[in-house]
Design a protein around this motif. Structure first.
Motif, short mmCIF file in Angstrom:
data_model
loop_
_atom_site.label_atom_id
_atom_site.label_comp_id
_atom_site.label_asym_id
_atom_site.label_seq_id
_atom_site.Cartn_x
_atom_site.Cartn_y
_atom_site.Cartn_z
N PHE A 128 -9.88 -48.64 36.41
CA PHE A 128 -9.54 -48.16 35.07
C PHE A 128 -9.08 -49.33 34.22
O PHE A 128 -8.20 -50.09 34.62
CB PHE A 128 -8.45 -47.09 35.13
N ASP A 129 -9.68 -49.48 33.06
CA ASP A 129 -9.29 -50.50 32.09
C ASP A 129 -8.51 -49.81 30.98
O ASP A 129 -9.08 -49.11 30.15
CB ASP A 129 -10.54 -51.17 31.53
N PHE B 170 -7.05 -50.92 28.40
CA PHE B 170 -7.29 -51.41 27.04
C PHE B 170 -8.54 -50.79 26.43
O PHE B 170 -8.53 -50.30 25.32
CB PHE B 170 -7.41 -52.94 27.05
N TRP B 171 -9.65 -50.78 27.18
CA TRP B 171 -10.93 -50.24 26.68
C TRP B 171 -11.17 -48.79 27.07
O TRP B 171 -12.03 -48.13 26.51
CB TRP B 171 -12.10 -51.09 27.18
N GLY B 172 -10.46 -48.28 28.06
CA GLY B 172 -10.61 -46.88 28.47
C GLY B 172 -11.71 -46.64 29.48
O GLY B 172 -11.99 -45.50 29.83
N GLY B 173 -12.35 -47.69 29.98
CA GLY B 173 -13.42 -47.53 30.96
C GLY B 173 -12.88 -47.11 32.31
O GLY B 173 -11.92 -47.68 32.82
N LEU B 174 -13.48 -46.06 32.88
CA LEU B 174 -13.03 -45.54 34.16
C LEU B 174 -14.25 -45.36 35.06
O LEU B 174 -15.27 -44.85 34.62
CB LEU B 174 -12.34 -44.18 33.97
N SER B 175 -14.14 -45.84 36.30
CA SER B 175 -15.24 -45.65 37.24
C SER B 175 -14.69 -45.38 38.63
O SER B 175 -13.63 -45.88 39.00
CB SER B 175 -16.17 -46.86 37.26
N ILE B 176 -15.43 -44.56 39.36
CA ILE B 176 -15.14 -44.29 40.76
C ILE B 176 -16.44 -44.51 41.51
O ILE B 176 -17.48 -43.95 41.14
CB ILE B 176 -14.64 -42.85 40.98
N VAL C 25 -0.69 -47.89 39.74
CA VAL C 25 -0.26 -47.70 38.36
C VAL C 25 -1.15 -48.54 37.46
O VAL C 25 -1.32 -49.73 37.68
CB VAL C 25 1.22 -48.13 38.17
N ALA C 26 -1.70 -47.86 36.47
CA ALA C 26 -2.53 -48.57 35.48
C ALA C 26 -1.65 -49.01 34.34
O ALA C 26 -0.65 -48.45 34.05
CB ALA C 26 -3.64 -47.65 34.97
#
Length: 94
Positions: free
Chosen positions: A19-20, A22-28, A93-94
């Motif tokens: 999870f980034d 700052f940019w909101g990119g999330l991947s699993i 924790v992100a």
């Protein structure tokens, strides 16, 4: 933020949550293959759950919970909990 954990005893798989903030990119990913790939910028929910099954012969139910606060979520800690078959196996924790 990146968190990884292994699933299975005989049939091993590696799950990676990224999870980034700052940019909101999330991947699993599971063993390098996308299960979820999205951009999470704004959401009404304070807890987002991702549920999926890992394995073919030896199946396990995986749930990843991404928590956020209502106000100023991008500036605050966002806990992430990972469960395999209902048992907490990883947290970050992100």
């Amino acid at each position: 933020m990146q968190m990884s954990f292994d699933v299975g005893a005989e049939e091993r798989h590696t799950v990676v949550f990224s999870f980034d903030k700052f940019w909101g990119g999330l991947s699993i990913t599971v063993d390098g293959h996308d299960v979820v790939r999205t951009v999470r910028i704004a959401s009404v929910r304070t807890v987002q759950r991702y549920n999926f099954v890992v394995g073919v012969q030896e199946q396990h139910y995986v749930t990843i919970e991404h928590h956020r606060k209502v106000l100023f979520a991008g500036l605050r800690d966002q806990p992430v909990h990972a469960y395999v078959d209902g048992v907490l196996v990883a947290r970050g924790v992100a």
